[in-house]
Design a protein around this motif. Structure first.
Motif, PDB file in Angstrom:
ATOM      1  N   LYS A   1       1.022  11.476  -2.620  1.00 15.61           N
ATOM      2  CA  LYS A   1       2.362  10.906  -2.856  1.00 15.61           C
ATOM      3  C   LYS A   1       2.338   9.388  -2.694  1.00 15.61           C
ATOM      4  N   CYS A   2       2.755   8.673  -3.724  1.00 13.86           N
ATOM      5  CA  CYS A   2       2.774   7.207  -3.647  1.00 13.86           C
ATOM      6  C   CYS A   2       3.744   6.775  -2.543  1.00 13.86           C
ATOM      7  N   PRO A   3       3.285   5.927  -1.594  1.00 10.29           N
ATOM      8  CA  PRO A   3       4.185   5.523  -0.502  1.00 10.29           C
ATOM      9  C   PRO A   3       5.267   4.539  -0.951  1.00 10.29           C
ATOM     10  N   HIS A   4       5.110   3.962  -2.132  1.00  7.49           N
ATOM     11  CA  HIS A   4       6.102   2.981  -2.608  1.00  7.49           C
ATOM     12  C   HIS A   4       7.273   3.655  -3.320  1.00  7.49           C
ATOM     13  N   CYS A   5       6.961   4.581  -4.251  1.00  8.30           N
ATOM     14  CA  CYS A   5       8.049   5.180  -5.038  1.00  8.30           C
ATOM     15  C   CYS A   5       8.137   6.688  -4.815  1.00  8.30           C
ATOM     16  N   LEU A   6       7.256   7.227  -3.983  1.00 10.29           N
ATOM     17  CA  LEU A   6       7.252   8.652  -3.605  1.00 10.29           C
ATOM     18  C   LEU A   6       6.909   9.596  -4.756  1.00 10.29           C
ATOM     19  N   SER A   7       6.284   9.068  -5.799  1.00  8.96           N
ATOM     20  CA  SER A   7       5.905   9.961  -6.905  1.00  8.96           C
ATOM     21  C   SER A   7       4.731  10.845  -6.493  1.00  8.96           C
ATOM     22  N   LEU A   8       4.770  12.098  -6.956  1.00  9.93           N
ATOM     23  CA  LEU A   8       3.640  13.013  -6.799  1.00  9.93           C
ATOM     24  C   LEU A   8       2.768  12.917  -8.052  1.00  9.93           C
TER      25      LEU A   8
ATOM     26  N   GLU B   1      -3.679   3.396  -7.241  1.00  8.98           N
ATOM     27  CA  GLU B   1      -2.586   2.713  -7.939  1.00  8.98           C
ATOM     28  C   GLU B   1      -1.626   3.749  -8.502  1.00  8.98           C
ATOM     29  N   CYS B   2      -0.361   3.405  -8.581  1.00 17.49           N
ATOM     30  CA  CYS B   2       0.638   4.340  -9.099  1.00 17.49           C
ATOM     31  C   CYS B   2       1.189   3.800 -10.421  1.00 17.49           C
ATOM     32  N   CYS B   3       1.078   4.604 -11.476  1.00 17.05           N
ATOM     33  CA  CYS B   3       1.534   4.121 -12.787  1.00 17.05           C
ATOM     34  C   CYS B   3       3.051   4.134 -12.917  1.00 17.05           C
ATOM     35  N   CYS B   4       3.754   4.811 -12.001  1.00 14.19           N
ATOM     36  CA  CYS B   4       5.225   4.798 -12.059  1.00 14.19           C
ATOM     37  C   CYS B   4       5.756   3.444 -11.602  1.00 14.19           C
ATOM     38  N   CYS B   5       5.294   3.000 -10.430  1.00  9.79           N
ATOM     39  CA  CYS B   5       5.851   1.760  -9.864  1.00  9.79           C
ATOM     40  C   CYS B   5       4.894   0.576 -10.019  1.00  9.79           C
ATOM     41  N   GLY B   6       3.645   0.849 -10.391  1.00  8.14           N
ATOM     42  CA  GLY B   6       2.676  -0.227 -10.601  1.00  8.14           C
ATOM     43  C   GLY B   6       2.104  -0.786  -9.313  1.00  8.14           C
TER      44      GLY B   6
HETATM   45 ZN   LIG Z   1       4.597   4.521  -6.998  1.00  2.71          ZN
END
Ligand SMILES: [Zn+2]
Length: 245
Positions: free
Chosen positions: A51-58, A27-32
């Motif tokens: 790297k989150c595939p939704h928002c590209l956050s590292l 899960e990515c806490c940036c985009c949820g």
């Molecule tokens: Zn994300």
């Protein structure tokens, strides 16, 4: 194709990848959003599953996002005025949507990647304008980094915070002006690298009126959260939390 179009295409391709990686393991806490795995990334050899595939956050962006959520927003009495340099999509979207942020400005030298074209060594805003400045992986490649620190201090309001993230190695900052672009690319993964900061960055920032603490925030997060957010191999993720004196 213009740079702006190339960036739009880049995001569109990632959207397809995000669909293919549908799942709930991570899960990515940036985009949820969730996915069954994250993407690989890296200039000096690929690092997998970061790297989150939704928002590209590292990882470093997700750690910074949690830090802002837990350690900055908790002290917030009124919506913050935020200046975000070299904005990455995940954190940009998170801040834009946050009820704790009243005025958000994303800024970069390159007008294709941010709304406001800003030179960090000559910030076009008045003194004491911002509550929070975010500056992740920028200062290492700014030739006049001291001027940038001076400017960050100038446009922050007294008591305002700057969150700086950069590679920190050893005790002493090393200037790398003697290396060629090729050597910088090979050794540091970026030909624009001007220096590698040491832990003395706190003293350097302090000399410009920014009281700085280096925080290894991932150590303060729970093992379950680290596993879910894929943060265990976090790299270059220490946060330098500065307060304007
Ligand atoms: Zn994300």
């Amino acid at each position: 194709m213009s740079e702006r179009q190339r960036i739009a295409l880049h995001y569109a391709l990632y959207k397809i990848e995000a669909v293919l990686l549908k799942g709930d393991r991570y899960e990515c806490c940036c985009c949820g959003k969730s996915s069954r795995r994250f993407l690989s990334h890296g200039n000096l050899g690929l690092r997998r599953n970061i790297k989150c595939p939704h928002c590209l956050s590292l990882e470093r962006t997700r750690i910074l996002c949690m830090y802002i959520r837990n350690e900055v927003f908790k002290d917030t009495e009124k919506p913050l005025k935020v200046l975000h340099f070299a904005p990455v999509k995940g954190l940009k979207d998170f801040l834009r949507q946050s009820p704790y942020v009243g005025d958000y400005r994303d800024a970069d030298l390159n007008p294709n990647v941010a709304t406001y074209q800003v030179d960090i060594t000559q910030i076009p805003y008045e003194d004491n304008s911002f509550d929070l400045i975010i500056c992740s992986h920028i200062l290492y490649c700014v030739p006049e980094d001291r001027k940038a620190m001076q400017e960050i201090h100038r446009v922050l309001r007294p008591g305002g915070r700057a969150l700086i993230v950069d590679t920190i190695e050893g005790d002493t900052t090393r200037e790398l002006g003697h290396l060629s672009k090729k050597e910088l690319q090979e050794v540091y993964g970026d030909e624009a690298t001007c220096r590698v900061y040491g832990r003395d960055i706190t003293e350097i920032l302090g000399s410009y009126g920014l009281k700085a603490n280096i925080i290894d925030y991932v150590k303060q997060l729970s093992p379950e959260f680290i596993e879910k957010e894929c943060l265990s191999d976090a790299f270059d993720a220490e946060i330098i939390d500065c307060i304007k004196q």
